[in-house]
Design a protein around this motif. Structure first.
Motif, PDB file in Angstrom:
ATOM      1  N   ARG A 157       6.571  18.231  -9.102  1.00 56.06           N
ATOM      2  CA  ARG A 157       6.186  17.949  -7.724  1.00 56.06           C
ATOM      3  C   ARG A 157       5.477  19.155  -7.113  1.00 56.06           C
ATOM      4  O   ARG A 157       5.527  20.251  -7.653  1.00 56.06           O
ATOM      5  CB  ARG A 157       7.428  17.616  -6.888  1.00 56.06           C
ATOM      6  CG  ARG A 157       8.310  16.525  -7.461  1.00 56.06           C
ATOM      7  CD  ARG A 157       9.629  16.447  -6.709  1.00 56.06           C
ATOM      8  NE  ARG A 157      10.369  17.698  -6.803  1.00 56.06           N
ATOM      9  CZ  ARG A 157      11.498  17.960  -6.147  1.00 56.06           C
ATOM     10  NH1 ARG A 157      11.983  17.060  -5.309  1.00 56.06           N
ATOM     11  NH2 ARG A 157      12.121  19.108  -6.301  1.00 56.06           N
ATOM     12  N   ALA A 158       4.853  18.930  -5.949  1.00 61.85           N
ATOM     13  CA  ALA A 158       4.175  20.031  -5.264  1.00 61.85           C
ATOM     14  C   ALA A 158       5.171  21.089  -4.819  1.00 61.85           C
ATOM     15  O   ALA A 158       4.854  22.279  -4.753  1.00 61.85           O
ATOM     16  CB  ALA A 158       3.394  19.490  -4.064  1.00 61.85           C
ATOM     17  N   VAL A 159       6.417  20.672  -4.524  1.00 64.30           N
ATOM     18  CA  VAL A 159       7.422  21.614  -4.039  1.00 64.30           C
ATOM     19  C   VAL A 159       8.250  22.196  -5.171  1.00 64.30           C
ATOM     20  O   VAL A 159       9.217  22.938  -4.930  1.00 64.30           O
ATOM     21  CB  VAL A 159       8.366  20.925  -3.019  1.00 64.30           C
ATOM     22  CG1 VAL A 159       7.588  20.531  -1.774  1.00 64.30           C
ATOM     23  CG2 VAL A 159       9.051  19.710  -3.639  1.00 64.30           C
ATOM     24  N   GLY A 160       7.901  21.877  -6.420  1.00 61.93           N
ATOM     25  CA  GLY A 160       8.632  22.413  -7.557  1.00 61.93           C
ATOM     26  C   GLY A 160       9.084  21.320  -8.511  1.00 61.93           C
ATOM     27  O   GLY A 160       9.309  20.177  -8.100  1.00 61.93           O
TER      28      GLY A 160
END
Length: 209
Positions: free
Chosen positions: A162-165
Protein backbone atom coordinates in the motif's frame (compact mmCIF):
# COMPACT_ATOMS: atom_id res chain seq x y z
CA UNK A 1 6.97 -40.26 31.64
CA UNK A 2 8.11 -41.32 28.21
CA UNK A 3 7.12 -39.12 25.29
CA UNK A 4 4.39 -40.55 23.11
CA UNK A 5 5.84 -42.14 19.97
CA UNK A 6 4.56 -40.70 16.71
CA UNK A 7 4.50 -42.62 13.44
CA UNK A 8 3.60 -41.50 9.93
CA UNK A 9 0.85 -43.60 8.37
CA UNK A 10 2.05 -45.74 5.48
CA UNK A 11 0.30 -45.44 2.07
CA UNK A 12 -1.61 -48.75 2.43
CA UNK A 13 -2.74 -47.77 5.93
CA UNK A 14 -3.98 -44.40 4.67
CA UNK A 15 -5.98 -45.98 1.85
CA UNK A 16 -7.46 -48.57 4.19
CA UNK A 17 -8.45 -45.94 6.72
CA UNK A 18 -10.12 -43.85 4.02
CA UNK A 19 -12.03 -46.88 2.74
CA UNK A 20 -13.27 -47.62 6.27
CA UNK A 21 -14.39 -44.02 6.79
CA UNK A 22 -16.29 -44.08 3.48
CA UNK A 23 -18.01 -47.37 4.28
CA UNK A 24 -19.15 -46.28 7.74
CA UNK A 25 -20.35 -42.86 6.68
CA UNK A 26 -22.26 -44.13 3.66
CA UNK A 27 -24.45 -46.01 6.14
CA UNK A 28 -24.98 -43.24 8.67
CA UNK A 29 -24.89 -40.03 6.61
CA UNK A 30 -28.24 -38.45 5.87
CA UNK A 31 -28.84 -37.02 2.41
CA UNK A 32 -27.86 -33.39 2.47
CA UNK A 33 -27.63 -30.54 -0.01
CA UNK A 34 -24.75 -29.02 1.94
CA UNK A 35 -21.05 -29.18 1.11
CA UNK A 36 -19.47 -32.59 1.66
CA UNK A 37 -16.00 -34.05 2.10
CA UNK A 38 -14.38 -34.79 -1.25
CA UNK A 39 -12.86 -37.99 0.14
CA UNK A 40 -15.58 -39.70 2.19
CA UNK A 41 -18.77 -37.74 1.58
CA UNK A 42 -19.28 -36.52 5.15
CA UNK A 43 -21.43 -33.40 5.38
CA UNK A 44 -19.29 -30.36 6.23
CA UNK A 45 -19.91 -27.22 8.18
CA UNK A 46 -18.81 -23.76 7.00
CA UNK A 47 -15.46 -24.14 8.80
CA UNK A 48 -13.55 -27.15 7.48
CA UNK A 49 -10.07 -28.08 6.33
CA UNK A 50 -8.66 -28.39 2.82
CA UNK A 51 -6.33 -30.89 1.20
CA UNK A 52 -4.20 -29.92 -1.80
CA UNK A 53 -3.70 -32.29 -4.74
CA UNK A 54 0.00 -31.97 -5.51
CA UNK A 55 -0.37 -33.12 -9.12
CA UNK A 56 -3.34 -31.01 -10.23
CA UNK A 57 -2.94 -28.18 -7.65
CA UNK A 58 -6.65 -28.48 -6.83
CA UNK A 59 -8.00 -27.92 -3.33
CA UNK A 60 -10.35 -30.56 -1.88
CA UNK A 61 -12.72 -29.97 1.03
CA UNK A 62 -12.09 -32.42 3.87
CA UNK A 63 -13.76 -33.49 7.09
CA UNK A 64 -11.63 -33.58 10.22
CA UNK A 65 -10.83 -37.31 9.95
CA UNK A 66 -9.72 -37.14 6.32
CA UNK A 67 -7.82 -33.90 6.95
CA UNK A 68 -5.79 -35.57 9.69
CA UNK A 69 -5.00 -38.55 7.45
CA UNK A 70 -3.30 -36.26 4.96
CA UNK A 71 -1.57 -34.05 7.51
CA UNK A 72 1.73 -36.01 7.57
CA UNK A 73 3.85 -35.14 4.53
CA UNK A 74 3.92 -38.11 2.16
CA UNK A 75 0.55 -39.54 3.21
CA UNK A 76 -1.81 -40.60 0.43
CA UNK A 77 1.16 -41.90 -1.59
CA UNK A 78 2.48 -38.37 -1.81
CA UNK A 79 -0.40 -37.19 -3.98
CA UNK A 80 -2.15 -35.04 -1.37
CA UNK A 81 -1.17 -32.78 1.49
CA UNK A 82 -3.38 -31.20 4.15
CA UNK A 83 -3.23 -27.41 4.19
CA UNK A 84 -1.99 -26.24 7.64
CA UNK A 85 -3.72 -23.51 9.60
CA UNK A 86 -0.73 -21.32 10.49
CA UNK A 87 -1.25 -17.54 10.32
CA UNK A 88 1.55 -15.16 11.15
CA UNK A 89 2.20 -11.48 10.59
CA UNK A 90 5.70 -11.04 9.17
CA UNK A 91 7.50 -8.30 11.05
CA UNK A 92 11.06 -9.00 9.88
CA UNK A 93 11.80 -5.68 8.16
CA UNK A 94 14.61 -7.12 6.03
CA UNK A 95 12.42 -9.97 4.76
CA UNK A 96 9.50 -7.61 4.03
CA UNK A 97 11.78 -5.17 2.21
CA UNK A 98 13.31 -7.92 0.07
CA UNK A 99 9.90 -9.40 -0.67
CA UNK A 100 8.25 -6.11 -1.67
CA UNK A 101 11.32 -5.30 -3.74
CA UNK A 102 10.72 -8.23 -6.09
CA UNK A 103 7.00 -7.51 -6.62
CA UNK A 104 6.78 -6.36 -10.21
CA UNK A 105 5.97 -2.83 -11.39
CA UNK A 106 2.49 -1.49 -10.63
CA UNK A 107 1.21 -4.74 -9.12
CA UNK A 108 0.37 -4.12 -5.47
CA UNK A 109 -0.72 -7.61 -4.43
CA UNK A 110 1.23 -10.87 -4.60
CA UNK A 111 1.86 -14.18 -2.88
CA UNK A 112 4.73 -16.64 -3.15
CA UNK A 113 4.99 -20.36 -2.40
CA UNK A 114 7.53 -23.13 -2.84
CA UNK A 115 6.39 -25.47 -5.63
CA UNK A 116 7.68 -28.94 -4.78
CA UNK A 117 7.19 -30.14 -8.36
CA UNK A 118 9.58 -27.58 -9.83
CA UNK A 119 11.64 -26.82 -6.72
CA UNK A 120 11.20 -23.12 -7.44
CA UNK A 121 9.54 -20.18 -5.70
CA UNK A 122 6.36 -19.34 -7.62
CA UNK A 123 5.08 -15.76 -7.39
CA UNK A 124 1.38 -15.15 -8.13
CA UNK A 125 -0.29 -11.81 -8.84
CA UNK A 126 -4.07 -11.90 -8.21
CA UNK A 127 -6.31 -9.27 -9.76
CA UNK A 128 -9.89 -8.87 -10.98
CA UNK A 129 -8.64 -10.01 -14.40
CA UNK A 130 -7.26 -13.31 -13.12
CA UNK A 131 -4.01 -14.73 -11.80
CA UNK A 132 -0.57 -14.18 -13.33
CA UNK A 133 2.43 -16.30 -12.33
CA UNK A 134 6.20 -15.99 -12.50
CA UNK A 135 9.25 -17.56 -10.83
CA UNK A 136 11.98 -16.09 -8.68
CA UNK A 137 15.51 -16.84 -9.94
CA UNK A 138 17.59 -18.82 -7.45
CA UNK A 139 20.06 -15.93 -7.16
CA UNK A 140 17.51 -13.58 -5.58
CA UNK A 141 18.42 -13.21 -1.86
CA UNK A 142 14.89 -13.81 -0.59
CA UNK A 143 14.67 -17.27 -2.17
CA UNK A 144 16.68 -19.02 0.53
CA UNK A 145 14.63 -17.31 3.26
CA UNK A 146 11.37 -18.43 1.66
CA UNK A 147 12.61 -22.00 1.30
CA UNK A 148 13.26 -22.19 5.04
CA UNK A 149 10.10 -20.30 6.04
CA UNK A 150 7.36 -21.96 3.98
CA UNK A 151 6.01 -25.49 3.99
CA UNK A 152 6.19 -26.55 0.31
CA UNK A 153 2.97 -26.15 -1.72
CA UNK A 154 0.62 -25.44 1.18
CA UNK A 155 1.87 -22.16 2.70
CA UNK A 156 2.45 -18.77 1.12
CA UNK A 157 3.86 -15.34 1.84
CA UNK A 158 1.08 -12.87 1.01
CA UNK A 159 1.75 -9.14 0.64
CA UNK A 160 -0.34 -6.07 -0.03
CA UNK A 161 1.90 -3.15 -0.93
CA UNK A 162 0.00 0.00 0.00
CA UNK A 163 0.97 3.66 -0.24
CA UNK A 164 1.18 3.80 3.56
CA UNK A 165 3.34 0.67 3.79
CA UNK A 166 3.25 -3.01 2.99
CA UNK A 167 1.47 -5.65 5.07
CA UNK A 168 2.83 -9.18 4.83
CA UNK A 169 1.51 -12.44 6.25
CA UNK A 170 2.46 -16.10 6.23
CA UNK A 171 -0.83 -17.88 5.44
CA UNK A 172 -2.27 -21.22 4.30
CA UNK A 173 -2.37 -21.46 0.50
CA UNK A 174 -6.17 -21.81 0.47
CA UNK A 175 -6.41 -18.26 1.86
CA UNK A 176 -4.63 -16.97 -1.25
CA UNK A 177 -6.99 -18.81 -3.59
CA UNK A 178 -9.96 -17.49 -1.60
CA UNK A 179 -8.65 -13.97 -2.22
CA UNK A 180 -8.23 -14.71 -5.95
CA UNK A 181 -11.86 -15.86 -6.15
CA UNK A 182 -13.17 -12.84 -4.25
CA UNK A 183 -11.27 -10.40 -6.46
CA UNK A 184 -12.90 -11.87 -9.55
CA UNK A 185 -16.46 -11.38 -8.29
CA UNK A 186 -18.01 -8.45 -10.23
CA UNK A 187 -19.63 -7.16 -7.04
CA UNK A 188 -16.21 -6.68 -5.42
CA UNK A 189 -14.57 -4.74 -8.23
CA UNK A 190 -16.04 -1.36 -7.39
CA UNK A 191 -14.05 -0.87 -4.19
CA UNK A 192 -10.99 -3.12 -4.12
CA UNK A 193 -9.31 -1.17 -1.33
CA UNK A 194 -12.26 -1.80 0.99
CA UNK A 195 -12.23 -5.50 0.08
CA UNK A 196 -8.50 -5.77 0.78
CA UNK A 197 -8.75 -3.81 4.04
CA UNK A 198 -11.43 -6.20 5.31
CA UNK A 199 -9.55 -9.27 4.08
CA UNK A 200 -6.21 -8.32 5.67
CA UNK A 201 -7.88 -7.22 8.91
CA UNK A 202 -9.37 -10.72 9.13
CA UNK A 203 -5.93 -12.25 8.55
CA UNK A 204 -4.49 -10.15 11.33
CA UNK A 205 -7.19 -11.31 13.75
CA UNK A 206 -6.24 -14.95 13.07
CA UNK A 207 -2.52 -14.52 13.56
CA UNK A 208 -0.60 -16.25 16.30
CA UNK A 209 0.73 -13.92 18.96
Amino acid sequence: MMAEERRTAQPDETEAALALIRAVRRRVRAISDGESCDFCGETLGPEHGHVLGLLDRRLRCACRACYLLFLPRGAGRGRFCAVPQRYRAVRDSTLVQEWTGVICGPVQLAFAFLHSGTGRITVCYPSPQGLAESFLPDGVPIVSALRSLLQPDVEALLCWRRAVGAVTFLVPIDVCYELVARLRLPSNRTDLDALLEEFFDRLHSRCEE
